[in-house]
Design a protein around this motif. Structure first.
Motif, mmCIF file in Angstrom:
data_model
loop_
_atom_site.group_PDB
_atom_site.id
_atom_site.type_symbol
_atom_site.label_atom_id
_atom_site.label_comp_id
_atom_site.label_asym_id
_atom_site.label_seq_id
_atom_site.Cartn_x
_atom_site.Cartn_y
_atom_site.Cartn_z
ATOM 1 N N GLY A 1 0.794 -1.225 0.000
ATOM 2 C CA GLY A 1 0.000 0.000 0.000
ATOM 3 C C GLY A 1 0.824 1.271 0.000
ATOM 4 O O GLY A 1 0.350 2.324 0.403
ATOM 5 N N ALA A 2 2.081 1.184 -0.454
ATOM 6 C CA ALA A 2 2.979 2.344 -0.576
ATOM 7 C C ALA A 2 2.967 3.228 0.671
ATOM 8 O O ALA A 2 2.493 4.356 0.640
ATOM 9 C CB ALA A 2 2.642 3.164 -1.818
ATOM 10 N N PRO A 3 3.518 2.714 1.793
ATOM 11 C CA PRO A 3 3.525 3.513 3.023
ATOM 12 C C PRO A 3 4.556 4.648 3.031
ATOM 13 O O PRO A 3 5.188 4.922 4.044
ATOM 14 C CB PRO A 3 3.829 2.466 4.100
ATOM 15 C CG PRO A 3 4.632 1.428 3.393
ATOM 16 C CD PRO A 3 4.103 1.397 1.983
ATOM 17 N N ILE A 4 4.747 5.271 1.849
ATOM 18 C CA ILE A 4 5.574 6.469 1.740
ATOM 19 C C ILE A 4 4.783 7.465 0.910
ATOM 20 O O ILE A 4 3.814 7.111 0.246
ATOM 21 C CB ILE A 4 6.953 6.182 1.085
ATOM 22 C CG1 ILE A 4 6.797 5.675 -0.355
ATOM 23 C CG2 ILE A 4 7.753 5.213 1.923
ATOM 24 C CD1 ILE A 4 8.111 5.538 -1.110
ATOM 25 N N ASP A 5 5.208 8.732 0.953
ATOM 26 C CA ASP A 5 4.452 9.728 0.196
ATOM 27 C C ASP A 5 4.743 9.624 -1.303
ATOM 28 O O ASP A 5 5.700 8.982 -1.731
ATOM 29 C CB ASP A 5 4.700 11.142 0.726
ATOM 30 C CG ASP A 5 6.140 11.609 0.581
ATOM 31 O OD1 ASP A 5 6.773 11.294 -0.448
ATOM 32 O OD2 ASP A 5 6.634 12.302 1.479
ATOM 33 N N ASP A 6 3.874 10.237 -2.090
ATOM 34 C CA ASP A 6 3.979 10.148 -3.551
ATOM 35 C C ASP A 6 5.304 10.671 -4.075
ATOM 36 O O ASP A 6 5.875 10.111 -5.020
ATOM 37 C CB ASP A 6 2.832 10.922 -4.215
ATOM 38 C CG ASP A 6 1.506 10.211 -4.083
ATOM 39 O OD1 ASP A 6 1.490 9.013 -3.743
ATOM 40 O OD2 ASP A 6 0.475 10.860 -4.322
ATOM 41 N N GLU A 7 5.801 11.747 -3.493
ATOM 42 C CA GLU A 7 7.069 12.326 -3.954
ATOM 43 C C GLU A 7 8.227 11.354 -3.745
ATOM 44 O O GLU A 7 9.083 11.198 -4.618
ATOM 45 C CB GLU A 7 7.344 13.641 -3.227
ATOM 46 C CG GLU A 7 8.549 14.365 -3.777
ATOM 47 C CD GLU A 7 8.750 15.725 -3.140
ATOM 48 O OE1 GLU A 7 9.922 16.131 -3.046
ATOM 49 O OE2 GLU A 7 7.769 16.387 -2.757
ATOM 50 N N ALA A 8 8.251 10.672 -2.604
ATOM 51 C CA ALA A 8 9.316 9.710 -2.323
ATOM 52 C C ALA A 8 9.235 8.529 -3.295
ATOM 53 O O ALA A 8 10.253 8.054 -3.798
ATOM 54 C CB ALA A 8 9.230 9.229 -0.877
ATOM 55 N N MET A 9 8.010 8.071 -3.568
ATOM 56 C CA MET A 9 7.838 6.965 -4.514
ATOM 57 C C MET A 9 8.269 7.398 -5.912
ATOM 58 O O MET A 9 8.946 6.653 -6.624
ATOM 59 C CB MET A 9 6.388 6.488 -4.528
ATOM 60 C CG MET A 9 6.130 5.343 -5.492
ATOM 61 S SD MET A 9 7.033 3.818 -5.128
ATOM 62 C CE MET A 9 5.853 3.017 -4.039
ATOM 63 N N HIS A 10 7.903 8.611 -6.294
ATOM 64 C CA HIS A 10 8.296 9.129 -7.602
ATOM 65 C C HIS A 10 9.821 9.176 -7.714
ATOM 66 O O HIS A 10 10.384 8.813 -8.758
ATOM 67 C CB HIS A 10 7.696 10.517 -7.830
ATOM 68 C CG HIS A 10 8.115 11.142 -9.117
ATOM 69 N ND1 HIS A 10 7.637 10.724 -10.337
ATOM 70 C CD2 HIS A 10 9.013 12.132 -9.381
ATOM 71 C CE1 HIS A 10 8.215 11.438 -11.297
ATOM 72 N NE2 HIS A 10 9.051 12.291 -10.740
ATOM 73 N N LEU A 11 10.494 9.594 -6.667
ATOM 74 C CA LEU A 11 11.956 9.677 -6.680
ATOM 75 C C LEU A 11 12.579 8.287 -6.841
ATOM 76 O O LEU A 11 13.532 8.111 -7.614
ATOM 77 C CB LEU A 11 12.468 10.351 -5.415
ATOM 78 C CG LEU A 11 13.974 10.547 -5.320
ATOM 79 C CD1 LEU A 11 14.495 11.381 -6.489
ATOM 80 C CD2 LEU A 11 14.338 11.207 -4.006
ATOM 81 N N LEU A 12 12.042 7.298 -6.128
ATOM 82 C CA LEU A 12 12.551 5.927 -6.273
ATOM 83 C C LEU A 12 12.393 5.446 -7.710
ATOM 84 O O LEU A 12 13.315 4.867 -8.288
ATOM 85 C CB LEU A 12 11.812 4.980 -5.324
ATOM 86 C CG LEU A 12 12.119 5.091 -3.839
ATOM 87 C CD1 LEU A 12 11.180 4.198 -3.033
ATOM 88 C CD2 LEU A 12 13.565 4.730 -3.552
ATOM 89 N N LYS A 13 11.216 5.687 -8.286
ATOM 90 C CA LYS A 13 10.968 5.238 -9.659
ATOM 91 C C LYS A 13 11.832 6.000 -10.663
ATOM 92 O O LYS A 13 12.302 5.426 -11.658
ATOM 93 C CB LYS A 13 9.488 5.382 -10.005
ATOM 94 C CG LYS A 13 8.641 4.345 -9.287
ATOM 95 C CD LYS A 13 7.187 4.449 -9.674
ATOM 96 C CE LYS A 13 6.358 3.343 -9.034
ATOM 97 N NZ LYS A 13 4.965 3.369 -9.476
ATOM 98 N N HIS A 14 12.074 7.272 -10.399
ATOM 99 C CA HIS A 14 12.943 8.073 -11.262
ATOM 100 C C HIS A 14 14.370 7.528 -11.226
ATOM 101 O O HIS A 14 15.011 7.363 -12.268
ATOM 102 C CB HIS A 14 12.907 9.540 -10.819
ATOM 103 C CG HIS A 14 13.829 10.407 -11.587
ATOM 104 N ND1 HIS A 14 15.112 10.678 -11.176
ATOM 105 C CD2 HIS A 14 13.668 11.060 -12.762
ATOM 106 C CE1 HIS A 14 15.703 11.454 -12.052
ATOM 107 N NE2 HIS A 14 14.853 11.701 -13.031
ATOM 108 N N ASP A 15 14.854 7.247 -10.024
ATOM 109 C CA ASP A 15 16.207 6.706 -9.876
ATOM 110 C C ASP A 15 16.335 5.360 -10.592
ATOM 111 O O ASP A 15 17.338 5.094 -11.256
ATOM 112 C CB ASP A 15 16.573 6.548 -8.402
ATOM 113 C CG ASP A 15 16.761 7.878 -7.697
ATOM 114 O OD1 ASP A 15 16.826 8.929 -8.370
ATOM 115 O OD2 ASP A 15 16.830 7.872 -6.447
#
Length: 79
Positions: free
Chosen positions: A50-64
């Motif tokens: 359930g993605a227990p992190i905020d959207d910005e953090a998830m976006h950064l992981l996916k960007h990396d």
């Protein structure tokens, strides 16, 4: 799709032999591939939980992960 496996071998099955060869003979490639697969696993686990992190953090992981994937693919193509 959430929880989808984007591991390097799954993304580039046609380069499986090259991935194995480079992983055995090129420490820089192995380091990048290991980091990519670890990021992919982390993202997959977060998505399945359930993605227990905020959207910005998830976006950064996916960007990396995407940037690393691009650089690894360039290396695969040059072999």
């Amino acid at each position: 799709m959430l929880g989808e496996d984007h591991s390097l071998i799954n993304e580039f099955p046609e380069y499986q032999t090259v991935i194995v060869k480079l992983s055995q003979n090129d420490p820089a490639f192995l380091k990048g591939a290991s980091r990519y697969n670890a990021l992919d696993k982390e993202i997959r686990e977060l998505e399945l939980n359930g993605a227990p992190i905020d959207d910005e953090a998830m976006h950064l992981l996916k960007h990396d992960r995407a940037e690393l994937k691009d650089s690894l693919f360039q290396r695969l193509k040059s072999e």
